[in-house]
Design an enzyme around this catalytic site. Structure first.
Site, mmCIF file in Angstrom:
data_model
loop_
_atom_site.group_PDB
_atom_site.id
_atom_site.type_symbol
_atom_site.label_atom_id
_atom_site.label_comp_id
_atom_site.label_asym_id
_atom_site.label_seq_id
_atom_site.Cartn_x
_atom_site.Cartn_y
_atom_site.Cartn_z
ATOM 1 N N ARG A 256 0.877 -1.168 0.000
ATOM 2 C CA ARG A 256 0.000 0.000 0.000
ATOM 3 C C ARG A 256 0.912 1.215 0.000
ATOM 4 N NH1 ARG A 256 -0.990 4.685 3.474
ATOM 5 N NH2 ARG A 256 -3.171 5.270 3.238
ATOM 6 N N ASP A 258 1.610 5.005 0.391
ATOM 7 C CA ASP A 258 1.043 6.156 1.076
ATOM 8 C C ASP A 258 1.121 7.415 0.210
ATOM 9 O OD1 ASP A 258 0.185 7.459 3.716
ATOM 10 O OD2 ASP A 258 2.013 8.571 3.255
ATOM 11 N N GLU A 293 -2.846 5.008 -2.211
ATOM 12 C CA GLU A 293 -3.649 6.050 -1.585
ATOM 13 C C GLU A 293 -3.394 7.298 -2.408
ATOM 14 O OE1 GLU A 293 -4.137 8.617 2.534
ATOM 15 O OE2 GLU A 293 -2.170 7.989 1.813
ATOM 16 N N ASP A 313 -11.581 6.535 -0.706
ATOM 17 C CA ASP A 313 -12.101 7.320 0.402
ATOM 18 C C ASP A 313 -13.500 7.858 0.123
ATOM 19 O OD1 ASP A 313 -9.977 6.921 2.070
ATOM 20 O OD2 ASP A 313 -9.029 8.860 1.719
ATOM 21 N N ASP A 314 -13.859 8.014 -1.155
ATOM 22 C CA ASP A 314 -15.204 8.503 -1.471
ATOM 23 C C ASP A 314 -16.269 7.585 -0.875
ATOM 24 O OD1 ASP A 314 -13.775 10.298 -2.966
ATOM 25 O OD2 ASP A 314 -14.879 9.984 -4.825
ATOM 26 N N HIS A 316 -15.977 5.619 1.735
ATOM 27 C CA HIS A 316 -15.977 5.829 3.183
ATOM 28 C C HIS A 316 -16.738 7.099 3.557
ATOM 29 C CE1 HIS A 316 -14.522 7.995 6.710
ATOM 30 N NE2 HIS A 316 -14.542 6.807 7.290
ATOM 31 N N HIS A 317 -16.425 8.204 2.869
ATOM 32 C CA HIS A 317 -17.009 9.491 3.247
ATOM 33 C C HIS A 317 -18.531 9.461 3.107
ATOM 34 C CE1 HIS A 317 -12.977 10.644 3.470
ATOM 35 N NE2 HIS A 317 -12.853 11.404 2.399
ATOM 36 N N HIS A 381 -7.179 3.536 9.540
ATOM 37 C CA HIS A 381 -6.389 4.264 10.539
ATOM 38 C C HIS A 381 -6.550 5.771 10.360
ATOM 39 C CE1 HIS A 381 -3.448 4.698 7.221
ATOM 40 N NE2 HIS A 381 -3.053 5.778 7.903
ATOM 41 N N GLN A 383 -9.167 7.529 8.953
ATOM 42 C CA GLN A 383 -10.486 8.079 9.210
ATOM 43 C C GLN A 383 -10.928 7.932 10.667
ATOM 44 O OE1 GLN A 383 -11.561 9.961 6.983
ATOM 45 N NE2 GLN A 383 -10.187 9.291 5.349
ATOM 46 N N ASN A 386 -7.560 10.158 12.678
ATOM 47 C CA ASN A 386 -7.471 11.590 12.417
ATOM 48 C C ASN A 386 -8.707 12.341 12.882
ATOM 49 O OD1 ASN A 386 -4.859 11.868 11.450
ATOM 50 N ND2 ASN A 386 -5.424 11.167 9.411
#
Length: 574
Positions: A256, A258, A293, A313-314, A316-317, A381, A383, A386
């Site tokens: 993965r 970063d 990412e 991430d879309d 998730h959001h 980690h 979402q 932070n």
């Protein structure tokens, strides 16, 4: 300079040649003299073309050494073992020796559990994590993604402030301990994924700025420090060789990457393209997937076959906004119509694909990509950690709706990822923690507090990131929730269905555009068509749908079909 020195000079750090002989190379283009000091013995390195210094030295595994650059001692930037921390000294390290063959890389079958070694167990070590791998696999998890393990300053941290990418963080164990953890993952039938940071170095303890200041781009900075000049071959080689070593020598199956959006490389061939080719060359019989990412929502890397999948991430959001009602900062775009955004993410991958949105325009079309080109998650980690208080989603929303969201993630076609503890409904927070002293500690405290000053929904004073208590509170399995067994059973049931019914269809590839649409403010129906059959799903995420869409004879159900929290899924083959 002979050909042997030329070849060695293009590979950073120590290479074991057998017996008591090691070749050590470094790039120090501003230096006129580099010496390797082992105990009281100095061995000058031969200066080659382009700023490389290389030579053979005599020493035994475990011997301490320094690089003496123009008379000043430095820790080798490519040291393999730093048992005393990043301030050194470095020690010569015998090659690691994994023993267990890895299972085949079957990407459509991947389901990921993301873990942080330091908080995954009470001991916080590679060895302790290895002992838990069989239990992880028993739930149906097929891959473990390990947050960065490269050595960083202090004893505790997330790992994204690493400064010595070739050395494992000594608080977790030895390089051989990490190899044994990979063995344990493989012995349990899972793949081992390593999270690597190739876009910046941490703020404390790096020796590269002194040994090779030309490594950095003076005209560019990242949010975390100086930009890196990827146009130079020695810089590219530093990261490419690092990835090859983790895969070839330690046995990692995938990476993965970063913050790929900060790997700014104007070269004719991007460093990640070269890295993918180097991994193929080093392991010709085994693909090594790269997971990016990348906040840009671009499809180029996946279209070119360099990147296998992006963190999405879309997705998730949109799920987070639907379940919590939060609408600040980067959630604002996804709080307008979250169920429509979820439907689009399930059908097309990214939500933001270049169309105008409330907070601007981002991304490019992604509907042409297969669902396996996206790694979807309800928690990570990032979402969780932070948030000012590090709350998990289960403490922010209705558990019934969250169970449906959990099952929807695991039963939908995109590659699903869980964050450690999520598989059993853990309530423990995951907080941001670090281990600095003095001015750096004060700067981290102030920066963390300022980051959340405008977030009313994140609420309350920010826990001290330098406190050991903040670290200890972040262990998800220290005190299992009363319903942990029920959550584990749900996870296991969904992943069993996924393996038996969905994965064979994913392997056959998409055969028609997905049909996904909302049936209310928090409900949807979906159909995905593959070469070998189709999958249908209905989900009520906290509301009874306006237009019910019953599913006959579903394979798996959760909740009451007439209620607000319900999921049904079915796979059909010709």
């Amino acid at each position: 300079m002979n050909d042997q020195t030329t070849r060695a000079g293009h590979h950073w750090g120590p290479t074991y040649l057998g017996g008591d002989t090691w070749r050590i190379a470094t790039w120090a283009p501003n230096a006129s003299d580099v010496v390797v000091r082992i105990d009281d013995r100095d061995t000058p390195l031969t200066q080659g073309d382009g700023g490389w210094f290389a030579g053979d030295v005599t020493g035994r595994a475990g011997d301490a050494y320094h690089l003496i650059v123009d008379g000043t001692a430095h820790v080798d930037p490519a040291a393999r073992w730093l048992p005393d921390g990043v301030a050194g000294p470095a020690r010569l390290c015998a090659p690691v020796a994994p023993d267990v063959p890895a299972p085949p890389v079957d990407w459509p079958a991947v389901t990921i559990l993301e873990i942080h070694v330091g908080t995954f167990t009470t001991e916080g070590t590679f060895a302790a994590a290895a002992a838990r791998m069989a239990g992880v696999a028993a739930l149906g998890i097929t891959a473990v993604e390990i947050m960065p393990v490269a050595a960083f300053s202090g004893h505790r941290g997330w790992g994204y402030d690493g400064v010595m990418p070739y050395a494992v963080h000594p608080d977790y164990g030895t390089p051989q301990d990490l190899a044994r953890l990979v063995d344990a993952i493989h012995a349990a039938g899972m793949l081992a994924i390593l999270d690597v940071v190739y876009n910046h170095f941490g703020p404390e303890g790096a020796s590269l700025p002194s040994v090779a200041p030309a490594f950095f781009d003076a005209d560019r900075t990242t949010p975390w420090g100086p930009g890196i000049d990827y146009t130079q071959d020695p810089v590219r080689r530093f990261f490419i060789d690092n990835a090859v070593i983790w895969a070839r020598d330690f046995g990692f199956d995938a990476f993965r990457l970063d913050a790929v959006h900060q790997i700014v490389d104007p070269s004719p061939v991007h460093i990640l393209t070269e890295m993918a080719a180097a991994l193929r060359s080093a392991l010709p019989d085994r693909p090594v997937p790269l997971i990016a990412e990348d906040e840009r929502n671009l499809a180029e890397g996946r279209d070119a076959g360099v990147i296998t999948a992006n963190w999405n991430d879309d997705y998730h959001h949109a799920v987070h906004c639907l379940l919590t009602g939060e609408d600040e900062s980067y959630y604002a775009n996804f709080a307008v119509d979250p169920i429509t955004d979820i439907a689009r993410a399930l059908a097309e991958g990214h939500v933001e694909q270049g169309q105008p949105r409330a907070n601007g325009t981002r991304g490019a079309p992604s509907a042409h990509l297969p669902p396996t080109a996206f790694v979807n998650s309800n928690q990570t980690h990032d979402q969780v950690g932070n948030r000012a208080q590090g709350e998990r989603l289960i403490t922010l929303t209705d558990p019934g709706a969250l169970r449906v969201a959990h099952a929807m993630l695991l039963c939908a076609p995109a590659i699903p990822m869980l964050f450690m503890g999520e598989e059993e409904g853990a309530r423990a927070p995951f907080l941001f923690f670090a281990d600095y002293e003095g001015e750096m500690a004060d700067a981290v405290r102030k920066g963390r507090a300022a980051e959340f000053a405008a977030f009313a929904q994140f609420g309350g004073p920010v826990p001290d990131p330098l406190s050991r208590d903040t670290f200890e509170r972040s262990r998800p399995y220290a005190a299992p929730a009363s319903d942990a067994a029920e959550w584990r059973a749900l996870t296991k049931r969904c992943l069993a269905w996924r393996a038996a019914a969905l994965v064979p269809l994913l392997r056959s590839g998409p055969a028609a555009p997905p049909d996904v649409a909302p049936t209310g403010t928090a409900a949807l129906r979906a159909r995905w068509t593959f070469g070998a059959g189709r999958v249908e799903m209905i989900a009520h995420l906290g509301t009874v749908p306006d237009t019910p869409a019953p599913l006959r004879n579903p394979d798996l159900t959760i909740g009451d079909p007439a209620g607000p929290n319900y999921l049904a899924v079915k796979a059909t083959t010709p």
